[in-house]
Each structure stands twice: as structure tokens, then as C-alpha cells.
Design a protein around this motif. Structure first.
Motif, PDB file in Angstrom:
ATOM      1  N   ALA A   1       0.824  -1.209   0.000  1.00  0.00           N
ATOM      2  CA  ALA A   1       0.000   0.000   0.000  1.00  0.00           C
ATOM      3  C   ALA A   1       0.860   1.262   0.000  1.00  0.00           C
ATOM      4  CB  ALA A   1      -0.940   0.006   1.206  1.00  0.00           C
TER       5      ALA A   1
ATOM      6  N   SER B   1       2.367   0.061  -4.426  1.00  0.00           N
ATOM      7  CA  SER B   1       1.098   0.197  -5.145  1.00  0.00           C
ATOM      8  C   SER B   1       1.320   0.258  -6.651  1.00  0.00           C
ATOM      9  CB  SER B   1       0.338   1.431  -4.655  1.00  0.00           C
ATOM     10  OG  SER B   1       1.063   2.623  -4.902  1.00  0.00           O
TER      11      SER B   1
ATOM     12  N   ASP C   1       0.360  -5.040   4.181  1.00  0.00           N
ATOM     13  CA  ASP C   1       0.847  -3.756   4.672  1.00  0.00           C
ATOM     14  C   ASP C   1       0.249  -3.505   6.050  1.00  0.00           C
ATOM     15  OD1 ASP C   1       1.450  -0.806   4.898  1.00  0.00           O
ATOM     16  OD2 ASP C   1       1.953  -1.069   2.767  1.00  0.00           O
ATOM     17  N   ASN C   2       1.048  -2.916   6.957  1.00  0.00           N
ATOM     18  CA  ASN C   2       0.489  -2.555   8.275  1.00  0.00           C
ATOM     19  C   ASN C   2      -0.037  -1.125   8.304  1.00  0.00           C
ATOM     20  OD1 ASN C   2       2.829  -1.024   8.368  1.00  0.00           O
ATOM     21  ND2 ASN C   2       3.561  -1.855  10.319  1.00  0.00           N
ATOM     22  N   LEU C   3       0.103  -0.413   7.159  1.00  0.00           N
ATOM     23  CA  LEU C   3      -0.421   0.949   6.977  1.00  0.00           C
ATOM     24  C   LEU C   3       0.239   1.966   7.900  1.00  0.00           C
ATOM     25  CD1 LEU C   3      -4.226   0.208   6.430  1.00  0.00           C
ATOM     26  CD2 LEU C   3      -2.400   0.416   4.728  1.00  0.00           C
TER      27      LEU C   3
ATOM     28  N   GLY D   1       2.145   3.224   4.523  1.00  0.00           N
ATOM     29  CA  GLY D   1       1.288   2.958   3.373  1.00  0.00           C
ATOM     30  C   GLY D   1      -0.102   3.532   3.592  1.00  0.00           C
ATOM     31  N   SER D   2      -0.861   3.607   2.525  1.00  0.00           N
ATOM     32  CA  SER D   2      -2.189   4.214   2.602  1.00  0.00           C
ATOM     33  C   SER D   2      -3.185   3.411   1.774  1.00  0.00           C
ATOM     34  CB  SER D   2      -2.146   5.649   2.078  1.00  0.00           C
ATOM     35  OG  SER D   2      -3.446   6.177   1.915  1.00  0.00           O
ATOM     36  N   LYS D   3      -4.368   3.204   2.332  1.00  0.00           N
ATOM     37  CA  LYS D   3      -5.418   2.541   1.566  1.00  0.00           C
ATOM     38  C   LYS D   3      -5.800   3.348   0.330  1.00  0.00           C
ATOM     39  CE  LYS D   3      -7.655  -0.363   5.040  1.00  0.00           C
ATOM     40  NZ  LYS D   3      -8.931  -0.687   5.738  1.00  0.00           N
TER      41      LYS D   3
ATOM     42  N   ARG E   1      -4.013  -6.701   6.148  1.00  0.00           N
ATOM     43  CA  ARG E   1      -3.295  -5.824   7.070  1.00  0.00           C
ATOM     44  C   ARG E   1      -2.458  -6.693   8.004  1.00  0.00           C
ATOM     45  NH1 ARG E   1      -5.599  -0.363   9.902  1.00  0.00           N
ATOM     46  NH2 ARG E   1      -3.628   0.286  10.883  1.00  0.00           N
TER      47      ARG E   1
ATOM     48  N   HIS F   1       3.910  10.265  -0.508  1.00  0.00           N
ATOM     49  CA  HIS F   1       3.211  10.903   0.603  1.00  0.00           C
ATOM     50  C   HIS F   1       3.626  12.368   0.654  1.00  0.00           C
ATOM     51  CE1 HIS F   1       1.851  11.860   4.657  1.00  0.00           C
ATOM     52  NE2 HIS F   1       1.212  10.711   4.694  1.00  0.00           N
TER      53      HIS F   1
END
Length: 323
Positions: free
Chosen positions: A17, A22, A39-41, A44-46, A62, A187
């Protein structure tokens, strides 16, 4: 010689993510493969993968790679780790664990499945290099106890683990040393120079240069980088790496700032701040090995890549300003 990929594979992308992950997933899906994104976010981003939510061959999980993962796949791209100084210095212990424990867990999975695995390493393994440009044979000049060491040494240890698994367990490994990469889905607040400069210019703020601005970097557009990763994964079994992937065109940070001001049409000036600790003065890859082994060379010029990146951030400015 590259291996032919005619059948559909189930491919695991850790850090999927994120910015690079991505884009890699988009390419793999476009080629007809099934992709498991893990991904543990943390960084990363949904939002980076929301366009894939209804894709029949895409699955999101996740999960933190510092814990073991039990899945069935045919290939593994291990991209999980914060990659910008702002993020990886936020929790340096966790950064080291992600590189080292994450590598152990993904290598263990690859060993159980007898599948090949690619490690996304970094040009930071070269530290503040005494050799210029940097070749894969250069061992680097890295401070093992500084604020950047969690990332630099974590990635160096991950490379060690990959080659030890290769020698001890005959695991098929690929190690890519990734140089500065930029493009859409970066980001906006990751602290990296391209995103910093573009967002500051679009907001009409002064661009912040650390030090005198004469430190140099080379910037690879994300599409070129992803092509290099896929070529490396599909290369002959004898090709393990490490292989440098980056754009050998070199620019000073001041030159980059001036380009971005010009291409955004901003009226921004420049302000200076002290250089971060252990910030390398020069960074440029020698990509001869990637050329000879993979037939790879970046194609997107910096001006063209910046235009695409600026357009991406411009389309999200309302959202960025609202944060």
C-alpha cells in the motif's frame, strides 16, 4: 536471459500500500497475475490501492512483517519498510525490526514455499559514499550509530540475511538497491525532497534547502523503477544482485528546487536550514550491471517526470491543505 512468465502467478507484495508497492501491484495485475498486498499501513495508505478494491485478482491483508506470515504464493517482493528519514526515524527500533525481522520472516516463508524472493534494498547501504558514482562492489561508508543507522544498517543486515539464505538454503534471491525514486502517490509529508519541494511550491511557500544545496542526487521516475524491479525478479536464476536501480543523471538539490519552481510557475524563493546528521553529499548510481544483466535503463527524463508528479500533487491540494 530472462525467464518466460506465461502462467498466472500468485504474488505477495509486502509494503504493497506504499508508494512503490502500489505501482508494482498495478503492473503485476495488468500482466494478469493474482496479487496479495500485505501492509500494516504505518506509512502505506489505503488510498494508494482503493482503485483495486473490486479487482478480482487483488487481495489486501493488514499485517506487520515483523510477525510471521503463513500464506501460499509463487513469488515474494519484500518492500515493507518506512523509506523516508522523517518516517523511519520516528520509531527507529521498529524500523530496524521491520528490516531485520521482516527479512527473516519473508525469507522463512520463501524457504518453506521454495519460491524466489526480491528484497527492496536501498542506496543508503552506501552511506556518505567515498566512491562516486556508486557501484555494487563498493562496501559503503555508513555510520552504525547515527540517527539514520536504523534504516541504513537495517537494510545492510537484510542483504546479509538474503545472501546467507541463498548460500545456506539455496534460496532464489534478488536484491535491488533502489536510488531516489519519485512520482505520483508519494506521501505529501514524507520529508523527501521532491514531495517537499513540490508541495511547498504549490502552496506558494519558500522551498527549504538543507545545507548549501550543493549536495547531489539522482532521481528515477517510479515507472522506470518498477520496470527494473520486475526485470530483476524475472532474470536468470544466476542473477542474485545486488543490482543498482536508479537514474544516473545527477542534479544538485538547488538545481532541483529551481526546476520545480519553474515548472510549477511558483513565485517561491529558497530558504536554508542546517544539514541533517549524516546526510550524504553525493549520490549517483552506476547502472552498468542493470544494463548488462537486465537490459534496463531509465527512460523518463526528470522534467517529464516532475510534470507528472506536480500534476498529481496539484490534483490533491485541497485534500493536502485540509489536513
Amino acid at each position: 536471459m530472462a525467464r518466460l512468465r506465461e502462467s498466472r502467478l500468485r504474488i505477495l507484495v509486502t509494503g504493497g500500500a506504499g508508494f512503490l508497492g502500489s505501482h508494482l501491484i498495478d503492473r503485476l495485475l495488468a500482466e494478469g497475475h493474482d496479487v496479495l498486498c500485505v501492509d500494516n499501513l504505518f506509512t502505506g495508505s489505503k488510498q494508494n490501492i482503493e482503485h483495486l478494491n473490486l479487482h478480482p485478482r487483488f487481495e489486501f491483508m493488514r499485517h506487520d512483517v515483523t510477525f510471521p506470515l503463513y500464506v501460499e504464493v509463487d513469488e515474494i517482493y519484500n518492500l515493507a519498510c518506512p523509506a523516508s528519514p522523517f518516517h523511519y526515524q520516528h520509531d527507529p527500533v521498529q524500523t530496524t525490526k521491520t528490516s531485520v525481522h521482516g527479512a527473516i520472516n519473508m525469507l522463512g516463508l520463501a524457504k518453506r514455499l521454495r519460491c524466489r524472493i526480491l528484497q527492496a534494498s536501498t542506496s543508503e547501504v552506501y552511506g556518505d559514499p567515498a566512491q562516486h558514482p556508486q557501484t555494487e562492489s563498493y562496501w559503503g561508508n555508513v555510520n552504525p550509530i547515527g540517527p539514520r543507522s536504523c534504516y541504513d544498517e537495517g537494510k545492510r543486515c537484510a542483504e546479509t540475511l538474503f545472501f546467507d539464505y541463498h548460500r545456506q538454503h539455496d534460496l532464489q534471491i534478488k536484491v535491488a538497491r533502489i536510488f531516489n525514486t519519485y512520482g505520483p502517490r508519494m506521501h505529501h509529508a514524507d520529508g523527501r525532497v521532491v514531495s517537499n519541494f513540490v508541495v511547498q511550491a504549490l502552496k506558494g511557500d519558500p522551498l527549504t534547502i538543507y545545507g548549501d544545496g550543493q549536495q547531489s542526487r539522482s532521481f528515477c521516475y517510479v515507472d522506470d523503477l518498477i520496470d527494473g524491479l520486475i526485470r530483476l525478479m524475472r532474470s536468470d536464476d544466476s542473477v542474485t544482485g545486488p543490482v543498482n536501480l536508479g537514474n544516473p543523471e545527477e542534479f544538485t538539490i538547488k538545481e532541483l528546487a529551481e526546476k520545480i519552481i519553474s515548472r510549477t510557475g511558483a513565485a517561491s524563493g529558497l530558504i536554508r536550514s542546517p544539514s541533517p546528521v549524516d546526510d550524504p553529499m553525493q549520490r549517483r548510481p552506476d547502472i552498468s550491471l542493470a544494463g548488462s544483466l537486465l537490459g534496463w535503463r531509465p527512460e523518463v527524463r526528470l522534467d517529464d517526470g516532475l510534470d507528472r508528479t506536480i500534476a498529481y500533487f496539484r490534483s490533491r491540494m485541497d485534500e493536502i491543505l485540509a489536513i
